[in-house]
Design a protein around this motif. Structure first.
Motif, PDB file in Angstrom:
ATOM      1  N   VAL A   1      16.958  14.080 -12.698  1.00 24.81           N
ATOM      2  CA  VAL A   1      15.408  13.699 -12.374  1.00 24.81           C
ATOM      3  C   VAL A   1      14.363  13.953 -12.225  1.00 24.81           C
ATOM      4  N   ASP A   2      13.432  13.083 -12.248  1.00 26.21           N
ATOM      5  CA  ASP A   2      11.643  14.364 -11.956  1.00 26.21           C
ATOM      6  C   ASP A   2      11.024  13.934 -10.725  1.00 26.21           C
ATOM      7  N   VAL A   3      11.633  12.369  -9.683  1.00 26.75           N
ATOM      8  CA  VAL A   3      11.216  12.112  -8.757  1.00 26.75           C
ATOM      9  C   VAL A   3      11.972  11.625  -7.983  1.00 26.75           C
ATOM     10  N   ILE A   4      12.408  12.291  -6.614  1.00 27.32           N
ATOM     11  CA  ILE A   4      12.636  11.015  -5.543  1.00 27.32           C
ATOM     12  C   ILE A   4      12.452  10.983  -4.716  1.00 27.32           C
ATOM     13  N   ILE A   5      12.705   9.850  -4.440  1.00 26.44           N
ATOM     14  CA  ILE A   5      11.797   9.736  -2.700  1.00 26.44           C
ATOM     15  C   ILE A   5      13.299   9.078  -2.331  1.00 26.44           C
TER      16      ILE A   5
ATOM     17  N   LYS B   1       1.110  13.307 -14.244  1.00 30.30           N
ATOM     18  CA  LYS B   1       0.530  12.819 -14.987  1.00 30.30           C
ATOM     19  C   LYS B   1       1.498  11.513 -15.669  1.00 30.30           C
ATOM     20  N   ASP B   2       1.769  11.349 -15.707  1.00 30.20           N
ATOM     21  CA  ASP B   2       2.029  10.371 -16.596  1.00 30.20           C
ATOM     22  C   ASP B   2       3.359   9.512 -16.278  1.00 30.20           C
ATOM     23  N   PHE B   3       3.432   8.202 -15.994  1.00 30.48           N
ATOM     24  CA  PHE B   3       4.866   7.302 -16.045  1.00 30.48           C
ATOM     25  C   PHE B   3       5.416   7.429 -17.382  1.00 30.48           C
ATOM     26  N   THR B   4       5.150   7.813 -17.769  1.00 31.63           N
ATOM     27  CA  THR B   4       5.723   6.740 -19.522  1.00 31.63           C
ATOM     28  C   THR B   4       7.611   7.391 -19.747  1.00 31.63           C
ATOM     29  N   ASN B   5       7.779   8.609 -19.553  1.00 31.12           N
ATOM     30  CA  ASN B   5       8.654   9.844 -19.429  1.00 31.12           C
ATOM     31  C   ASN B   5       9.231  10.104 -18.173  1.00 31.12           C
ATOM     32  N   LEU B   6       9.485   9.378 -17.209  1.00 30.12           N
ATOM     33  CA  LEU B   6      10.027   9.640 -15.737  1.00 30.12           C
ATOM     34  C   LEU B   6      11.448   9.626 -15.389  1.00 30.12           C
ATOM     35  N   ARG B   7      11.826  11.038 -14.495  1.00 30.01           N
ATOM     36  CA  ARG B   7      13.401   9.397 -14.809  1.00 30.01           C
ATOM     37  C   ARG B   7      13.149   9.259 -12.546  1.00 30.01           C
ATOM     38  N   VAL B   8      12.744   8.553 -12.142  1.00 32.51           N
ATOM     39  CA  VAL B   8      13.008   8.428 -10.304  1.00 32.51           C
ATOM     40  C   VAL B   8      14.263   8.016  -9.563  1.00 32.51           C
ATOM     41  N   ALA B   9      14.567   8.402  -9.357  1.00 29.11           N
ATOM     42  CA  ALA B   9      15.395   8.105  -8.202  1.00 29.11           C
ATOM     43  C   ALA B   9      15.083   7.493  -6.609  1.00 29.11           C
ATOM     44  N   ILE B  10      15.491   6.510  -6.145  1.00 33.43           N
ATOM     45  CA  ILE B  10      14.776   6.283  -5.127  1.00 33.43           C
ATOM     46  C   ILE B  10      16.553   5.945  -3.727  1.00 33.43           C
TER      47      ILE B  10
ATOM     48  N   THR C   1       1.015  -1.047  -0.058  1.00 35.88           N
ATOM     49  CA  THR C   1      -0.154   0.257   0.206  1.00 35.88           C
ATOM     50  C   THR C   1       0.954   1.221  -0.196  1.00 35.88           C
ATOM     51  N   GLN C   2       1.530   1.510   0.519  1.00 36.08           N
ATOM     52  CA  GLN C   2       2.753   2.301   0.627  1.00 36.08           C
ATOM     53  C   GLN C   2       3.756   2.601  -0.973  1.00 36.08           C
ATOM     54  N   GLY C   3       3.756   1.669  -1.488  1.00 37.16           N
ATOM     55  CA  GLY C   3       4.150   1.765  -2.227  1.00 37.16           C
ATOM     56  C   GLY C   3       3.109   2.272  -3.972  1.00 37.16           C
ATOM     57  N   LEU C   4       2.016   1.908  -3.577  1.00 38.22           N
ATOM     58  CA  LEU C   4       1.045   2.093  -4.800  1.00 38.22           C
ATOM     59  C   LEU C   4       0.395   3.355  -4.182  1.00 38.22           C
ATOM     60  N   LEU C   5       0.511   4.045  -2.762  1.00 34.26           N
ATOM     61  CA  LEU C   5       0.176   5.279  -2.794  1.00 34.26           C
ATOM     62  C   LEU C   5       1.560   6.333  -2.888  1.00 34.26           C
ATOM     63  N   ASP C   6       2.290   5.440  -2.989  1.00 28.95           N
ATOM     64  CA  ASP C   6       4.229   6.494  -4.014  1.00 28.95           C
ATOM     65  C   ASP C   6       2.974   6.570  -4.859  1.00 28.95           C
ATOM     66  N   MET C   7       2.395   5.660  -6.266  1.00 26.65           N
ATOM     67  CA  MET C   7       2.365   5.784  -7.161  1.00 26.65           C
ATOM     68  C   MET C   7       1.864   6.873  -7.272  1.00 26.65           C
ATOM     69  N   TYR C   8       0.252   6.486  -6.513  1.00 23.37           N
ATOM     70  CA  TYR C   8      -0.363   7.678  -6.379  1.00 23.37           C
ATOM     71  C   TYR C   8      -0.208   9.063  -6.953  1.00 23.37           C
ATOM     72  N   THR C   9       1.061   9.363  -5.593  1.00 22.33           N
ATOM     73  CA  THR C   9       1.589  10.608  -5.951  1.00 22.33           C
ATOM     74  C   THR C   9       2.123  10.958  -6.616  1.00 22.33           C
TER      75      THR C   9
ATOM     76  N   THR D   1       8.317   0.099 -12.681  1.00 24.60           N
ATOM     77  CA  THR D   1       8.210  -0.644 -13.284  1.00 24.60           C
ATOM     78  C   THR D   1       7.810  -1.908 -14.519  1.00 24.60           C
ATOM     79  N   THR D   2       6.569  -1.734 -13.598  1.00 26.91           N
ATOM     80  CA  THR D   2       5.022  -2.473 -13.925  1.00 26.91           C
ATOM     81  C   THR D   2       3.844  -1.384 -15.283  1.00 26.91           C
ATOM     82  N   LEU D   3       4.751   0.136 -13.913  1.00 25.36           N
ATOM     83  CA  LEU D   3       3.514   1.513 -15.223  1.00 25.36           C
ATOM     84  C   LEU D   3       4.409   1.829 -15.609  1.00 25.36           C
ATOM     85  N   GLY D   4       5.581   1.388 -16.783  1.00 28.33           N
ATOM     86  CA  GLY D   4       6.291   2.159 -17.725  1.00 28.33           C
ATOM     87  C   GLY D   4       7.271   2.923 -17.597  1.00 28.33           C
ATOM     88  N   VAL D   5       7.552   3.332 -16.308  1.00 25.27           N
ATOM     89  CA  VAL D   5       8.414   4.237 -15.718  1.00 25.27           C
ATOM     90  C   VAL D   5       9.957   3.990 -16.782  1.00 25.27           C
ATOM     91  N   PRO D   6      10.863   4.893 -17.655  1.00 27.11           N
ATOM     92  CA  PRO D   6      11.959   3.922 -18.042  1.00 27.11           C
ATOM     93  C   PRO D   6      12.990   3.955 -17.808  1.00 27.11           C
TER      94      PRO D   6
END
Length: 321
Positions: free
Chosen positions: A230-234, A165-174, A151-159, A192-197
């Motif tokens: 990067v577009d998102v920093i977790i 708006k779109d997952f397919t053109n993002l760079r995400v750093a954890i 559920t934490q993973g899902l709420l992070d995806m919601y955020t 990766t399932t939602l298509g983040v490159p």
């Protein structure tokens, strides 16, 4: 192989992990969550979808934040919530985990929200319920060992979806203690399932598990290099209890190399968002100026967490065994 989370119609029966969940189910959860968020990002509506249903919070491991958000989510769905202090209950008198489950199921439980220090405990419970033909009881994994925190993973995806708006053109750093983090594993599978490159993992060698590249992740031990564009920093919580010994020299040294400061944030895209599953160690993994700054979306994550947990529970409650 049959996915233990899905029933024979391919619908969500339990939420145990994001790994192996079809993209369509993840999107269905996110779309459902979005219907629960009110006009402002700060409020979540109350709906009667689980009136008359009983949700048992079984927390074998401490967690104020996750337990509270599950409790609020259940009440917003109009469910009856029973919080069990497991440490003080019959499991400490030697009753087995599955005996406890059978007794609670006999009390007409509809859902178990389970947090456990042992990886795999929610699977064991779900398998037992299916084997004993108690398919009407659903299991939600609220964190098991180092394994998963779906559920934490899902709420992070919601955020991320809310702001980007779109997952397919993002760079995400954890960033940070990926070795001990069930949140990192859930986030990586979801992204990766939602298509983040491009998913990046940043941390010291001692806190990076093996096998990240096989999961499609780019690994960086240099924070400045890893944050570039990067577009998102977790940011992940440094598990303080594991700070001493061979893994890290000291909290101060860690912050010097891997703390998120305004200067380091400036290496990311100008509209990058900063996330953190909480609770934060200010001055260890994140600077207060960043945590309280304009690019941080850490408090909205908490609000979205309620809506996302409502979505998971309402979808499960509508699924037959």
């Amino acid at each position: 192989m049959h996915n233990p989370q899905l029933n024979k119609h391919g619908e969500l029966q339990h939420l145990l992990t994001i790994e192996g969940l079809p993209k369509s189910i993840i999107n269905h959860i996110l779309d459902t969550a979005s219907s629960f968020v009110g006009i402002s990002d700060r409020e979540v509506k109350k709906v009667p979808l689980m009136r008359g249903k009983s949700v048992f919070n079984l927390f074998f491991e401490n967690s104020t934040r996750t337990r509270t958000t599950f409790e609020i989510a259940s009440k917003r769905l109009s469910a009856d919530v029973i919080n069990l202090n497991i440490q003080a209950s019959s499991t400490s008198k030697g009753e087995s985990l599955l005996d406890t489950i059978d007794n609670l199921a006999a009390m007409h439980a509809d859902m178990f929200v389970v947090r456990h220090a042992q990886s795999g405990a929610p699977y064991l419970i779900a398998k037992h319920l299916n084997d004993t033909k108690q398919n009407h009881v659903h299991v939600v994994n609220a964190g098991d060992g180092r394994h998963a925190h779906p559920t934490q993973g899902l709420l992070d995806m919601y955020t991320i979806r809310h702001y980007k708006k779109d997952f397919t053109n993002l760079r995400v750093a954890i960033v940070g203690d990926i070795l001990h983090s069930r949140v990192a594993r859930s986030d990586i599978h979801a992204l990766t399932t939602l298509g983040v490159p491009e998913v990046r993992a940043i941390g010291p060698h001692t806190l990076l598990p093996g096998g990240l590249e096989q999961m499609g992740v780019r690994v960086f031990t240099d924070m400045n290099e890893g944050l570039k564009d990067v577009d998102v920093i977790i940011m992940l919580r440094l598990q303080n209890e594991r700070m001493s010994g061979a893994l890290l020299p000291s909290a101060g040294e860690y912050f010097k190399s891997y703390g998120l400061t305004p200067e380091r944030l400036a290496l990311a895209r100008p509209d990058a968002i900063v996330m953190h599953p909480g609770p934060m160690n200010r001055g260890v993994e994140i600077d207060s100026a960043v945590a309280d700054g304009a690019q941080a979306v850490i408090l909205p994550q908490v609000t979205f967490g309620i809506a996302t947990r409502m979505a998971v529970m309402s979808i499960l409650a509508g699924t037959q065994g």
